[in-house]
Design a protein around this motif. Structure first.
Motif, PDB file in Angstrom:
ATOM      1  N   VAL A 148      -1.571  -1.456   3.991  1.00 46.89           N
ATOM      2  CA  VAL A 148      -1.136  -1.638   2.602  1.00 46.89           C
ATOM      3  C   VAL A 148       0.202  -0.932   2.392  1.00 46.89           C
ATOM      4  O   VAL A 148       0.349   0.261   2.706  1.00 46.89           O
ATOM      5  CB  VAL A 148      -2.173  -1.077   1.606  1.00 46.89           C
ATOM      6  CG1 VAL A 148      -1.692  -1.281   0.163  1.00 46.89           C
ATOM      7  CG2 VAL A 148      -3.527  -1.735   1.811  1.00 46.89           C
ATOM      8  N   LEU A 155       2.502   0.411  -0.471  1.00 51.69           N
ATOM      9  CA  LEU A 155       2.450   0.794  -1.888  1.00 51.69           C
ATOM     10  C   LEU A 155       3.833   1.264  -2.321  1.00 51.69           C
ATOM     11  O   LEU A 155       4.411   2.164  -1.716  1.00 51.69           O
ATOM     12  CB  LEU A 155       1.431   1.915  -2.102  1.00 51.69           C
ATOM     13  CG  LEU A 155       1.390   2.549  -3.499  1.00 51.69           C
ATOM     14  CD1 LEU A 155       0.979   1.522  -4.553  1.00 51.69           C
ATOM     15  CD2 LEU A 155       0.428   3.740  -3.518  1.00 51.69           C
ATOM     16  N   GLY A 204       5.773   2.889  -5.530  1.00 47.79           N
ATOM     17  CA  GLY A 204       5.518   3.551  -6.799  1.00 47.79           C
ATOM     18  C   GLY A 204       6.649   4.482  -7.191  1.00 47.79           C
ATOM     19  O   GLY A 204       7.765   4.405  -6.670  1.00 47.79           O
ATOM     20  N   THR A 252       1.058   6.448  -9.911  1.00 46.96           N
ATOM     21  CA  THR A 252       1.308   6.275  -8.478  1.00 46.96           C
ATOM     22  C   THR A 252       0.382   7.154  -7.647  1.00 46.96           C
ATOM     23  O   THR A 252      -0.169   6.711  -6.628  1.00 46.96           O
ATOM     24  CB  THR A 252       2.777   6.599  -8.149  1.00 46.96           C
ATOM     25  OG1 THR A 252       3.627   5.716  -8.885  1.00 46.96           O
ATOM     26  CG2 THR A 252       3.060   6.448  -6.674  1.00 46.96           C
ATOM     27  N   PHE A 303      -3.088   5.633  -7.471  1.00 49.98           N
ATOM     28  CA  PHE A 303      -3.099   4.519  -6.524  1.00 49.98           C
ATOM     29  C   PHE A 303      -3.112   5.059  -5.084  1.00 49.98           C
ATOM     30  O   PHE A 303      -3.858   4.579  -4.229  1.00 49.98           O
ATOM     31  CB  PHE A 303      -1.860   3.634  -6.721  1.00 49.98           C
ATOM     32  CG  PHE A 303      -2.001   2.556  -7.760  1.00 49.98           C
ATOM     33  CD1 PHE A 303      -2.317   2.851  -9.066  1.00 49.98           C
ATOM     34  CD2 PHE A 303      -1.791   1.227  -7.426  1.00 49.98           C
ATOM     35  CE1 PHE A 303      -2.426   1.858 -10.037  1.00 49.98           C
ATOM     36  CE2 PHE A 303      -1.899   0.219  -8.369  1.00 49.98           C
ATOM     37  CZ  PHE A 303      -2.215   0.537  -9.688  1.00 49.98           C
ATOM     38  N   ARG A 304      -2.245   6.039  -4.833  1.00 47.89           N
ATOM     39  CA  ARG A 304      -2.144   6.588  -3.472  1.00 47.89           C
ATOM     40  C   ARG A 304      -3.471   7.155  -3.010  1.00 47.89           C
ATOM     41  O   ARG A 304      -3.921   6.898  -1.879  1.00 47.89           O
ATOM     42  CB  ARG A 304      -1.076   7.679  -3.429  1.00 47.89           C
ATOM     43  CG  ARG A 304      -0.819   8.229  -2.019  1.00 47.89           C
ATOM     44  CD  ARG A 304      -0.197   9.609  -2.063  1.00 47.89           C
ATOM     45  NE  ARG A 304      -1.091  10.615  -2.618  1.00 47.89           N
ATOM     46  CZ  ARG A 304      -2.088  11.170  -1.943  1.00 47.89           C
ATOM     47  NH1 ARG A 304      -2.341  10.825  -0.685  1.00 47.89           N
ATOM     48  NH2 ARG A 304      -2.854  12.078  -2.525  1.00 47.89           N
ATOM     49  N   LEU A 358      -6.043   4.329  -2.222  1.00 46.66           N
ATOM     50  CA  LEU A 358      -5.695   3.494  -1.072  1.00 46.66           C
ATOM     51  C   LEU A 358      -5.691   4.297   0.226  1.00 46.66           C
ATOM     52  O   LEU A 358      -6.134   3.809   1.272  1.00 46.66           O
ATOM     53  CB  LEU A 358      -4.332   2.847  -1.295  1.00 46.66           C
ATOM     54  CG  LEU A 358      -4.280   1.784  -2.394  1.00 46.66           C
ATOM     55  CD1 LEU A 358      -2.835   1.393  -2.694  1.00 46.66           C
ATOM     56  CD2 LEU A 358      -5.093   0.553  -2.010  1.00 46.66           C
ATOM     57  N   LEU A 416      -1.898   3.300   5.050  1.00 49.16           N
ATOM     58  CA  LEU A 416      -0.998   3.220   3.898  1.00 49.16           C
ATOM     59  C   LEU A 416       0.422   3.629   4.264  1.00 49.16           C
ATOM     60  O   LEU A 416       0.648   4.646   4.918  1.00 49.16           O
ATOM     61  CB  LEU A 416      -1.509   4.128   2.769  1.00 49.16           C
ATOM     62  CG  LEU A 416      -0.697   4.146   1.477  1.00 49.16           C
ATOM     63  CD1 LEU A 416      -0.783   2.796   0.775  1.00 49.16           C
ATOM     64  CD2 LEU A 416      -1.175   5.256   0.551  1.00 49.16           C
ATOM     65  N   LEU A 430       3.655   4.476   1.942  1.00 45.65           N
ATOM     66  CA  LEU A 430       4.030   4.719   0.555  1.00 45.65           C
ATOM     67  C   LEU A 430       5.543   4.812   0.426  1.00 45.65           C
ATOM     68  O   LEU A 430       6.194   5.555   1.164  1.00 45.65           O
ATOM     69  CB  LEU A 430       3.385   6.016   0.057  1.00 45.65           C
ATOM     70  CG  LEU A 430       3.786   6.512  -1.332  1.00 45.65           C
ATOM     71  CD1 LEU A 430       3.459   5.484  -2.403  1.00 45.65           C
ATOM     72  CD2 LEU A 430       3.093   7.843  -1.640  1.00 45.65           C
ATOM     73  N   VAL A 484       1.452  -3.649  -2.814  1.00 52.17           N
ATOM     74  CA  VAL A 484       0.978  -3.221  -4.141  1.00 52.17           C
ATOM     75  C   VAL A 484       2.090  -2.438  -4.824  1.00 52.17           C
ATOM     76  O   VAL A 484       2.724  -1.580  -4.199  1.00 52.17           O
ATOM     77  CB  VAL A 484      -0.281  -2.334  -4.023  1.00 52.17           C
ATOM     78  CG1 VAL A 484      -0.712  -1.820  -5.403  1.00 52.17           C
ATOM     79  CG2 VAL A 484      -1.417  -3.096  -3.361  1.00 52.17           C
ATOM     80  N   SER A 485       2.331  -2.716  -6.110  1.00 48.86           N
ATOM     81  CA  SER A 485       3.220  -1.868  -6.908  1.00 48.86           C
ATOM     82  C   SER A 485       2.382  -1.041  -7.865  1.00 48.86           C
ATOM     83  O   SER A 485       1.340  -1.497  -8.343  1.00 48.86           O
ATOM     84  CB  SER A 485       4.243  -2.704  -7.686  1.00 48.86           C
ATOM     85  OG  SER A 485       3.654  -3.304  -8.831  1.00 48.86           O
ATOM     86  N   ALA A 486       2.831   0.190  -8.127  1.00 49.27           N
ATOM     87  CA  ALA A 486       2.148   1.087  -9.057  1.00 49.27           C
ATOM     88  C   ALA A 486       3.150   1.633 -10.049  1.00 49.27           C
ATOM     89  O   ALA A 486       4.249   2.034  -9.663  1.00 49.27           O
ATOM     90  CB  ALA A 486       1.476   2.234  -8.300  1.00 49.27           C
TER      91      ALA A 486
END
Length: 438
Positions: free
Chosen positions: A5, A7, A9, A28, A31-32, A35, A41, A43, A84-86
């Motif tokens: 994933v 991410l 953010g 953010t 979400f972190r 996930l 992940l 980020l 994914v955006s946060a």
């Protein structure tokens, strides 16, 4: 095989204890956390601060040349299964403009056009919606699923997606817009004990916290506080947070100047933005947390993270009850509602609390309820469901969205040109020549 994933953010995160920490960074971090405990992940944090980051994290300056190209290269190297955006605005735009063929989840925590209305009411300018449309069109046109801050905003976003042609052709069984409230979690900050006080206590402290944004009704807030101070010699106000750099400063500057110039200026304490870790100490003497909304659509479609923060710190809640969160807490008698644009209502509410005293039961019930309803793992369940079962939705052709994306790419290319040594020498020579000609 573990799903990968990407991410995108907003940073810096609470663990870095930045001097200014707001909803985008908290969102953010939530979400972190969720996930990182389940997937592999990568980020990407959009931030201007020069702070060290942990392994598996990349910090990118949105104002820097080539920032979108850098994110695109990171995505290609990482080869994610899902993107994914946060948090609002830049992360969603960056994700939409750099994603490949991967399924894309876009976080839209707050209606951008309602926020544009609130800003226009302050500035008198009418082009904020145009800017928001250009910023959000790529994300709304490309996202496969979305997160919103509450049920009211879900209806608004469904209408916006329908206007873009994003609802037709999608399987009705697939949930496209997930309600994902702001989570009841403030990183390493300890929970505060529910505040108690005796009737007509000798010192009664009201807390104001967070950004003084365009939908805060600072005029009614100040008038109501001054009315209450005339009747209650024990009433003091402590404020943390303030102006929002790059967005809005007028509300905070006017509120602070008028408060300090009032007959009760000595009863106001303004700390401004402080490191996150300092907040519990600065608010340790406070009894009540207050926030008031200006009339407008944002108050109905948005949320109030500061109410969650006040409850987290054990304060009694006093607020207008316009957003989903405030209406819910008010209906459960965990928040005392205040009339909109009604300073006397705020005054009466504060005087009543001071005269009656409190055993802290409402504050305890609010914190327990929020922990059971919107802990991060519960609040973000919709996003986690999409990552576990991702899908691609049909992208409706939208020439305006294509132009918005192309404009962003052209701006990035120009930023690259402006940063080159050759351009800087040419620009400097031109400035010297212009002065010589004069």
């Amino acid at each position: 095989m573990t799903r990968r994933v990407l991410l995108i953010g907003t940073g810096p995160l609470p663990g870095d204890d930045p001097e200014q920490l707001g909803f985008p960074q908290l969102r953010t971090e939530h979400f972190r956390q969720q996930l990182d405990s389940r997937y592999e992940l990568q980020l990407v944090l959009l931030q201007d601060e020069e702070l060290p980051v942990a392994a598996g994290v990349e910090a990118v300056k949105p104002s820097s040349a080539g920032w979108l190209e850098r994110i695109r290269a990171l995505r290609e190297d990482f080869e994610p299964d899902v993107v994914v955006s946060a948090a609002p605005y830049e992360p969603a735009r960056a994700a939409a403009l750099t994603v490949g063929e991967e399924p894309l989840f876009v976080d839209v925590p707050g209606d951008p056009f309602a926020e544009a209305q609130a800003k226009a009411a302050h500035t008198g300018e009418d082009d904020h919606s145009v800017h928001m449309r250009a910023a959000w069109l790529p994300a709304l046109s490309r996202g496969d699923a979305f997160g919103v801050i509450g049920p009211s905003q879900r209806s608004a976003l469904l209408g916006q997606l329908g206007l873009l042609g994003r609802l037709t052709g999608a399987s009705p069984e697939l949930e496209r817009v997930h309600v994902m409230p702001a989570a009841f979690d403030f990183g390493p900050l300890p929970r505060g004990a529910a505040r108690t006080w005796e009737a007509r206590c000798p010192r009664f402290v009201v807390a104001l916290s967070g950004g003084y944004n365009t939908w805060l009704d600072a005029d009614t807030l100040l008038e109501g506080l001054l009315l209450a101070m005339r009747q209650c010699p024990a009433l003091h106000v402590v404020s943390t947070g303030g102006a929002i750099p790059g967005h809005h400063s007028a509300t905070y500057e006017a509120f602070r100047a008028q408060a300090m110039a009032s007959p009760f200026g000595h009863r106001f304490t303004f700390h401004g933005w402080v490191p996150h870790s300092v907040l519990p100490r600065l608010l340790s003497s406070a009894h009540v947390g207050v926030t008031l909304d200006r009339p407008g659509i944002e108050a109905q479609l948005g949320t109030r993270t500061r109410l969650l923060f006040f409850a987290h710190q054990g304060l009694t809640l006093l607020s207008t009850a316009q957003c989903d969160l405030a209406r819910e807490l008010s209906g459960l008698r965990m928040l005392q509602p205040v009339g909109m644009t009604d300073p006397q209502s705020l005054c009466d509410g504060l005087i009543g609390l001071w005269e009656e005293g409190s055993d802290g039961s409402a504050a305890r019930r609010a914190a327990q309820y929020l922990e059971s309803r919107v802990a991060p793992r519960l609040a973000l369940a919709g996003m986690l469901d999409f990552v576990e079962r991702p899908f691609r939705a049909r992208v409706a052709p939208d020439r305006e969205a294509e132009l918005a994306g192309e404009l962003a790419r052209v701006k990035e290319e120009l930023a690259n040109v402006y940063s080159t040594p050759a351009w800087k020498v040419t620009a400097g020579t031109r400035r010297v020549w212009d002065r010589f000609r004069k």
